[in-house]
Design a protein around this motif. Structure first.
Motif, PDB file in Angstrom:
ATOM      1  N   LEU A 102      -5.773  -8.212   1.156  1.00 10.60           N
ATOM      2  CA  LEU A 102      -6.736  -7.136   0.912  1.00 10.60           C
ATOM      3  C   LEU A 102      -6.026  -5.866   0.456  1.00 10.60           C
ATOM      4  O   LEU A 102      -6.489  -5.179  -0.461  1.00 10.60           O
ATOM      5  N   MET A 103      -4.900  -5.562   1.091  1.00 12.20           N
ATOM      6  CA  MET A 103      -4.150  -4.359   0.742  1.00 12.20           C
ATOM      7  C   MET A 103      -3.693  -4.420  -0.717  1.00 12.20           C
ATOM      8  O   MET A 103      -3.837  -3.444  -1.465  1.00 12.20           O
ATOM      9  N   ARG A 104      -3.179  -5.555  -1.126  1.00 11.19           N
ATOM     10  CA  ARG A 104      -2.701  -5.706  -2.504  1.00 11.19           C
ATOM     11  C   ARG A 104      -3.868  -5.663  -3.487  1.00 11.19           C
ATOM     12  O   ARG A 104      -3.748  -5.116  -4.584  1.00 11.19           O
ATOM     13  N   TYR A 105      -5.023  -6.230  -3.085  1.00 12.30           N
ATOM     14  CA  TYR A 105      -6.192  -6.228  -3.956  1.00 12.30           C
ATOM     15  C   TYR A 105      -6.651  -4.800  -4.240  1.00 12.30           C
ATOM     16  O   TYR A 105      -6.863  -4.415  -5.400  1.00 12.30           O
ATOM     17  N   PHE A 106      -6.815  -3.999  -3.177  1.00 12.41           N
ATOM     18  CA  PHE A 106      -7.293  -2.634  -3.367  1.00 12.41           C
ATOM     19  C   PHE A 106      -6.270  -1.772  -4.090  1.00 12.41           C
ATOM     20  O   PHE A 106      -6.628  -0.877  -4.859  1.00 12.41           O
ATOM     21  N   LYS A 107      -4.989  -2.056  -3.873  1.00 13.23           N
ATOM     22  CA  LYS A 107      -3.956  -1.312  -4.588  1.00 13.23           C
ATOM     23  C   LYS A 107      -4.015  -1.632  -6.073  1.00 13.23           C
ATOM     24  O   LYS A 107      -3.843  -0.741  -6.921  1.00 13.23           O
ATOM     25  N   ARG A 108      -4.301  -2.884  -6.402  1.00 14.85           N
ATOM     26  CA  ARG A 108      -4.373  -3.295  -7.806  1.00 14.85           C
ATOM     27  C   ARG A 108      -5.578  -2.656  -8.501  1.00 14.85           C
ATOM     28  O   ARG A 108      -5.494  -2.218  -9.648  1.00 14.85           O
ATOM     29  N   VAL A 109      -6.713  -2.627  -7.805  1.00 14.57           N
ATOM     30  CA  VAL A 109      -7.916  -2.018  -8.384  1.00 14.57           C
ATOM     31  C   VAL A 109      -7.704  -0.525  -8.600  1.00 14.57           C
ATOM     32  O   VAL A 109      -8.027   0.023  -9.648  1.00 14.57           O
ATOM     33  N   GLY A 110      -7.176   0.147  -7.570  1.00  8.70           N
ATOM     34  CA  GLY A 110      -6.868   1.561  -7.683  1.00  8.70           C
ATOM     35  C   GLY A 110      -8.048   2.476  -7.393  1.00  8.70           C
ATOM     36  O   GLY A 110      -9.191   2.173  -7.762  1.00  8.70           O
ATOM     37  N   VAL A 111      -7.774   3.585  -6.726  1.00  9.08           N
ATOM     38  CA  VAL A 111      -8.819   4.516  -6.323  1.00  9.08           C
ATOM     39  C   VAL A 111      -9.435   5.217  -7.533  1.00  9.08           C
ATOM     40  O   VAL A 111     -10.654   5.375  -7.620  1.00  9.08           O
ATOM     41  N   GLU A 112      -8.596   5.631  -8.473  1.00  8.69           N
ATOM     42  CA  GLU A 112      -9.125   6.370  -9.617  1.00  8.69           C
ATOM     43  C   GLU A 112     -10.082   5.507 -10.438  1.00  8.69           C
ATOM     44  O   GLU A 112     -11.149   5.975 -10.868  1.00  8.69           O
ATOM     45  N   LYS A 113      -9.737   4.244 -10.629  1.00  6.23           N
ATOM     46  CA  LYS A 113     -10.624   3.335 -11.366  1.00  6.23           C
ATOM     47  C   LYS A 113     -11.941   3.143 -10.608  1.00  6.23           C
ATOM     48  O   LYS A 113     -13.015   3.074 -11.208  1.00  6.23           O
ATOM     49  N   THR A 114     -11.857   3.057  -9.285  1.00  6.84           N
ATOM     50  CA  THR A 114     -13.061   2.912  -8.464  1.00  6.84           C
ATOM     51  C   THR A 114     -13.954   4.139  -8.602  1.00  6.84           C
ATOM     52  O   THR A 114     -15.175   4.017  -8.750  1.00  6.84           O
TER      53      THR A 114
ATOM     54  N   ARG B 115      -2.443   0.121   7.378  1.00 11.18           N
ATOM     55  CA  ARG B 115      -2.684  -1.310   7.593  1.00 11.18           C
ATOM     56  C   ARG B 115      -3.840  -1.556   8.564  1.00 11.18           C
ATOM     57  O   ARG B 115      -4.557  -2.554   8.429  1.00 11.18           O
ATOM     58  N   ASP B 116      -4.049  -0.669   9.537  1.00  9.65           N
ATOM     59  CA  ASP B 116      -5.125  -0.911  10.504  1.00  9.65           C
ATOM     60  C   ASP B 116      -6.504  -0.865   9.850  1.00  9.65           C
ATOM     61  O   ASP B 116      -7.465  -1.456  10.347  1.00  9.65           O
ATOM     62  N   PHE B 117      -6.621  -0.168   8.708  1.00 10.85           N
ATOM     63  CA  PHE B 117      -7.894  -0.155   7.973  1.00 10.85           C
ATOM     64  C   PHE B 117      -8.278  -1.574   7.559  1.00 10.85           C
ATOM     65  O   PHE B 117      -9.444  -1.972   7.660  1.00 10.85           O
TER      66      PHE B 117
END
Length: 274
Positions: free
Chosen positions: A151-163, A189-191
């Protein structure tokens, strides 16, 4: 606009630490509930406007923002609704109106359905609607070792700015502060551990039959350009909820609180104070 003096504190509700921002006084109480992957920051542009007429209580849902990423909290909508009810007890409020954005709209609806006597009116801001519970394959996958790292790698790949580009019609609103605030949870990580519990425990949105039992006055405010919860969701909710009114805005995306703060606050005040 009043000069808002927000009390910011972390309180404990049923062994879970909840981050709250509030302006409690003799004005009518209004709870503000953010959506998925968000926090009280969702309402930062509307709280100063709403505080002129309401006692505001905004809070980070468990698992999000600055609230605890608990491994024992019930992350179902039933669990969130119970927490909202307990939060009313904590602040010694018998009855409140609730405004919920995105997933927070479903939390608001569950609260109104489960505790009807404690809710006055509801405002649904680009609310989620008609989503099924997570597919069994995702629930099963959540038990795999290192799923939180996936999950961490997935959200990092998508990126906050793109979201953020996906949830805003007006891209010029994206700034470094917004990116920083929305990115903060993804760095811990606890998120992801609490997100796994939400995947396992979320029971799905309320559907037509159960929505029809919610008799409270409800105002739906929507962005016509919402890519996350399209306007058709708002129209269907307006049809299924017996006492609901829908107003939609042109050139507005999912983050309606950022794109139309003045307009929606005017509508909210008219609706809540009439």
């Amino acid at each position: 606009m009043v000069d808002v003096q927000l009390t910011k504190e972390t309180i404990e509700i049923n062994n879970t630490k909840i981050y709250c921002e509030h302006t409690l006084n003799d004005r009518p109480p209004l709870f503000l509930i953010h959506g998925f992957l968000a926090s009280t920051y969702t309402f930062n542009r509307v709280i100063p406007l709403l505080a002129e007429d309401f006692s505001i209580v905004a809070f980070d849902l468990p698992g999000f923002g600055n609230s605890e990423k608990s491994t024992s909290f019930d992350y179902s909508f039933e669990g969130y609704a119970q927490m909202v009810n307990d939060l009313m007890d904590h602040f010694q409020l018998n009855k409140v109106s609730i405004a919920g954005h995105s997933m927070g709209g479903q939390v608001a609806l569950y609260t109104a359905r489960n505790f009807p006597d404690r809710v006055d009116k509801l405002i649904l801001l680009n609310s989620s609607g008609y989503l099924m519970k997570p597919a069994q394959k995702y629930v099963a996958a959540s038990y795999l070792p290192f799923f939180s790292l996936f999950l961490m790698r997935y959200f990092k790949r998508v990126g906050v700015e793109k979201t953020l580009q996906n949830v805003l019609y007006d891209q010029s609103l994206i700034n470094q502060e917004m990116i920083r605030v929305y990115e903060k949870p993804f760095l811990k990580r606890d998120f992801y551990r609490s997100l796994i519990r939400l995947i396992r425990q979320r029971e799905g949105d309320l559907f037509s039959e159960k929505l029809s039992s919610i008799k409270h006055p409800i105002l739906l405010l929507w962005g016509k350009n919402d890519k996350i919860t399209p306007l058709r969701i708002g129209k269907k909710l307006a049809g299924d909820l017996p006492n609901a009114t829908l107003k939609a805005y042109d050139q507005t995306g999912h983050l309606i609180t950022d794109e139309r703060p003045n307009e929606i606050v005017d509508e909210m005040k008219h609706f809540l104070l009439e």
